[in-house]
Design a protein around this motif. Structure first.
Motif, PDB file in Angstrom:
ATOM      1  N   HIS A 280       1.613   4.175  -1.781  1.00  0.00           N
ATOM      2  CA  HIS A 280       0.708   5.189  -1.252  1.00  0.00           C
ATOM      3  C   HIS A 280      -0.360   5.562  -2.264  1.00  0.00           C
ATOM      4  CE1 HIS A 280       3.347   7.704  -3.673  1.00  0.00           C
ATOM      5  NE2 HIS A 280       2.518   8.716  -3.518  1.00  0.00           N
ATOM      6  N   PHE A 281      -0.036   5.449  -3.550  1.00  0.00           N
ATOM      7  CA  PHE A 281      -1.009   5.735  -4.597  1.00  0.00           C
ATOM      8  C   PHE A 281      -1.862   4.507  -4.916  1.00  0.00           C
ATOM      9  CE2 PHE A 281      -2.233   6.142  -9.097  1.00  0.00           C
ATOM     10  CZ  PHE A 281      -2.915   7.347  -9.057  1.00  0.00           C
ATOM     11  N   ILE A 282      -1.229   3.345  -5.077  1.00  0.00           N
ATOM     12  CA  ILE A 282      -1.939   2.127  -5.471  1.00  0.00           C
ATOM     13  C   ILE A 282      -2.944   1.697  -4.408  1.00  0.00           C
ATOM     14  CG2 ILE A 282      -1.653  -0.328  -5.974  1.00  0.00           C
ATOM     15  CD1 ILE A 282       1.076   0.373  -7.197  1.00  0.00           C
ATOM     16  N   VAL A 283      -2.521   1.659  -3.155  1.00  0.00           N
ATOM     17  CA  VAL A 283      -3.407   1.190  -2.088  1.00  0.00           C
ATOM     18  C   VAL A 283      -4.558   2.168  -1.873  1.00  0.00           C
ATOM     19  CG1 VAL A 283      -3.558   0.574   0.348  1.00  0.00           C
ATOM     20  CG2 VAL A 283      -1.564  -0.115  -0.981  1.00  0.00           C
ATOM     21  N   THR A 284      -4.283   3.456  -1.927  1.00  0.00           N
ATOM     22  CA  THR A 284      -5.340   4.452  -1.727  1.00  0.00           C
ATOM     23  C   THR A 284      -6.409   4.338  -2.797  1.00  0.00           C
ATOM     24  OG1 THR A 284      -3.740   5.957  -0.700  1.00  0.00           O
ATOM     25  CG2 THR A 284      -5.824   6.903  -1.432  1.00  0.00           C
ATOM     26  N   ILE A 285      -6.011   4.205  -4.060  1.00  0.00           N
ATOM     27  CA  ILE A 285      -6.978   4.027  -5.140  1.00  0.00           C
ATOM     28  C   ILE A 285      -7.733   2.709  -4.960  1.00  0.00           C
ATOM     29  CG2 ILE A 285      -7.214   3.620  -7.617  1.00  0.00           C
ATOM     30  CD1 ILE A 285      -6.837   6.516  -6.924  1.00  0.00           C
ATOM     31  N   GLY A 286      -7.016   1.662  -4.544  1.00  0.00           N
ATOM     32  CA  GLY A 286      -7.676   0.376  -4.318  1.00  0.00           C
ATOM     33  C   GLY A 286      -8.754   0.453  -3.254  1.00  0.00           C
ATOM     34  N   VAL A 287      -8.489   1.161  -2.164  1.00  0.00           N
ATOM     35  CA  VAL A 287      -9.490   1.306  -1.102  1.00  0.00           C
ATOM     36  C   VAL A 287     -10.677   2.113  -1.600  1.00  0.00           C
ATOM     37  CG1 VAL A 287      -9.925   2.291   1.183  1.00  0.00           C
ATOM     38  CG2 VAL A 287      -7.823   1.008   0.759  1.00  0.00           C
ATOM     39  N   LEU A 288     -10.442   3.149  -2.386  1.00  0.00           N
ATOM     40  CA  LEU A 288     -11.552   3.920  -2.948  1.00  0.00           C
ATOM     41  C   LEU A 288     -12.438   3.050  -3.844  1.00  0.00           C
ATOM     42  CD1 LEU A 288      -9.796   7.303  -3.831  1.00  0.00           C
ATOM     43  CD2 LEU A 288     -11.665   6.999  -2.199  1.00  0.00           C
ATOM     44  N   VAL A 289     -11.812   2.202  -4.663  1.00  0.00           N
ATOM     45  CA  VAL A 289     -12.586   1.305  -5.538  1.00  0.00           C
ATOM     46  C   VAL A 289     -13.396   0.317  -4.700  1.00  0.00           C
ATOM     47  CG1 VAL A 289     -12.400  -0.529  -7.269  1.00  0.00           C
ATOM     48  CG2 VAL A 289     -11.008   1.544  -7.485  1.00  0.00           C
ATOM     49  N   TRP A 290     -12.789  -0.226  -3.666  1.00  0.00           N
ATOM     50  CA  TRP A 290     -13.490  -1.165  -2.781  1.00  0.00           C
ATOM     51  C   TRP A 290     -14.683  -0.486  -2.105  1.00  0.00           C
ATOM     52  CZ3 TRP A 290     -12.821  -1.157   2.869  1.00  0.00           C
ATOM     53  CH2 TRP A 290     -13.510  -2.199   3.497  1.00  0.00           C
ATOM     54  N   LEU A 291     -14.482   0.731  -1.627  1.00  0.00           N
ATOM     55  CA  LEU A 291     -15.590   1.475  -1.030  1.00  0.00           C
ATOM     56  C   LEU A 291     -16.706   1.694  -2.037  1.00  0.00           C
ATOM     57  CD1 LEU A 291     -13.739   4.230   1.023  1.00  0.00           C
ATOM     58  CD2 LEU A 291     -15.237   2.480   1.968  1.00  0.00           C
ATOM     59  N   TYR A 292     -16.345   2.056  -3.247  1.00  0.00           N
ATOM     60  CA  TYR A 292     -17.336   2.317  -4.295  1.00  0.00           C
ATOM     61  C   TYR A 292     -18.185   1.084  -4.575  1.00  0.00           C
ATOM     62  CZ  TYR A 292     -19.260   3.484  -8.879  1.00  0.00           C
ATOM     63  OH  TYR A 292     -20.112   3.704  -9.930  1.00  0.00           O
ATOM     64  N   ARG A 293     -17.547  -0.066  -4.611  1.00  0.00           N
ATOM     65  CA  ARG A 293     -18.256  -1.298  -4.952  1.00  0.00           C
ATOM     66  C   ARG A 293     -19.013  -1.899  -3.766  1.00  0.00           C
ATOM     67  NH1 ARG A 293     -16.438  -4.224  -9.567  1.00  0.00           N
ATOM     68  NH2 ARG A 293     -17.038  -6.111  -8.446  1.00  0.00           N
ATOM     69  N   SER A 294     -18.391  -1.876  -2.577  1.00  0.00           N
ATOM     70  CA  SER A 294     -18.946  -2.620  -1.450  1.00  0.00           C
ATOM     71  C   SER A 294     -19.661  -1.755  -0.416  1.00  0.00           C
ATOM     72  CB  SER A 294     -17.824  -3.401  -0.746  1.00  0.00           C
ATOM     73  OG  SER A 294     -17.207  -4.301  -1.646  1.00  0.00           O
ATOM     74  N   HIS A 295     -19.325  -0.474  -0.336  1.00  0.00           N
ATOM     75  CA  HIS A 295     -19.924   0.409   0.683  1.00  0.00           C
ATOM     76  C   HIS A 295     -20.288   1.758   0.060  1.00  0.00           C
ATOM     77  CE1 HIS A 295     -18.776  -2.325   3.982  1.00  0.00           C
ATOM     78  NE2 HIS A 295     -17.690  -2.544   3.256  1.00  0.00           N
TER      79      HIS A 295
END
Length: 331
Positions: free
Chosen positions: A121-136
């Protein structure tokens, strides 16, 4: 020629009234500046990395602090758990105990689920935030607002409705899978139980956060396999929270309700759902924020008319502080 010019000018002055400065102009400029600041805050922009890291770290620390500071209210939490269990039995959907015992009989599966519950729940949430930051980046702030407001309203739920997880119910036959299999990493039981509020099961933020991740990935990812994984992630999380006896399925409903509030708040502020906002395209540097911004599409003709009437300036073309007042002549 100079005398003729002066004479003509004086003649026009004698026959025309002097310009009268509109006394409402300063107020209009102040209103325009306020609207400019508001549009600047709502404009898509590339987020600043240092600020986002600090914001996430502080927010998670505050979330953990407030969640664990809520009085445990053991008696009320156990009574609420008994009520929810009875309600589920009355509608024929009290399946948590069956799932808990069935999955616990497969050691490798339940151990994997324990680690899943403790970490993803922590790892995936941070991963999605990083992906959003870079790609969207243009959609990052609106999507982050959904996550943060979802978490904030969940804290209210922990305070107003203390709830014991199934594994802590009196007289029930649930298995605490972390204790039985001696897995590490979960604050739900074992040696870590004194560091976490044991009676904050409603709503389930494992579901709130995983559904946020899943919907974000499904809406914005291009690869079909990624979109499928986005949908499967919250479904798998629901199985895990039930199998490990950390939540009732109704706790998941509470998490979804919190997420719905988060989306509603973000839509009210940005005028659109996060995935429908435009991608960030630099159109200029905002005088108010110091970061490059892109314009949001206006919601419709009525809003266009209002914007033209009240505030012609945008975040990329701020109102000049020294702009002259509009001259008005009498007919």
């Amino acid at each position: 020629m100079g005398e003729t010019h002066v004479t003509a000018h004086e003649g026009r002055s004698a026959t025309s009234p002097s310009p009268i400065v509109d006394e409402a102009a300063p107020e209009a400029r102040r209103r325009n500046r306020a609207l400019t600041r508001l549009r600047s805050l709502r404009s898509p922009r590339r987020p600043r990395l240092w600020f986002e890291i600090l914001l996430i770290a502080v927010s998670y620390w505050l979330y953990s602090l407030v969640r664990n500071a809520v009085p445990e209210q053991k008696a009320a939490a156990l009574a609420n758990a008994d009520w929810i269990w009875s309600a589920e039995q009355s509608i024929g959907l009290a399946f948590e105990e069956t799932v808990n015992h069935a999955v616990n009989s497969v050691t490798w599966l339940i151990v994997s689920m324990n680690y899943y519950y403790a970490t993803l729940h922590f790892i995936v949430t941070i991963g999605v935030l990083v992906w959003l930051y870079r790609s969207h980046p243009g959609r990052y702030a609106a999507t982050r607002l959904v996550l943060f407001s979802t978490t904030a309203v969940a804290l209210l739920g922990y305070y107003l409705y203390p709830l014991a997880p199934p594994r802590l119910m009196n007289g029930a036959n649930f298995i605490d899978t972390v204790l039985v299999h001696e897995t590490w990493g979960s604050m739900a039981s074992g040696d870590f139980k004194n560091m976490s509020n044991q009676y904050a099961a409603m709503p389930s933020m494992h579901i709130g956060w995983s559904l946020w991740c899943g919907l974000t990935i499904f809406a914005l990812a291009k690869a079909p396999w990624a979109r499928i994984l986005g949908l499967l992630y919250p479904m798998a999380t629901l199985v895990v929270i039930v199998a490990t006896a950390n939540h009732f399925w109704l706790d998941a409903v509470g998490g979804m309700a919190c997420l719905a509030f988060g989306y509603a708040l973000s839509r009210a502020w940005y005028g659109s759902l996060p995935h429908r906002l435009p991608k960030w395209v630099p159109t200029g540097k905002s005088r108010l924020t110091g970061v490059r911004t892109a314009r949001l599409p206006r919601p419709g003709p009525a809003a266009d008319a209002l914007a033209r009437e009240d505030a012609p300036a945008t975040a990329d073309t701020p109102v000049r502080e020294d702009a002259p007042a509009t001259a008005v002549r009498h007919p």
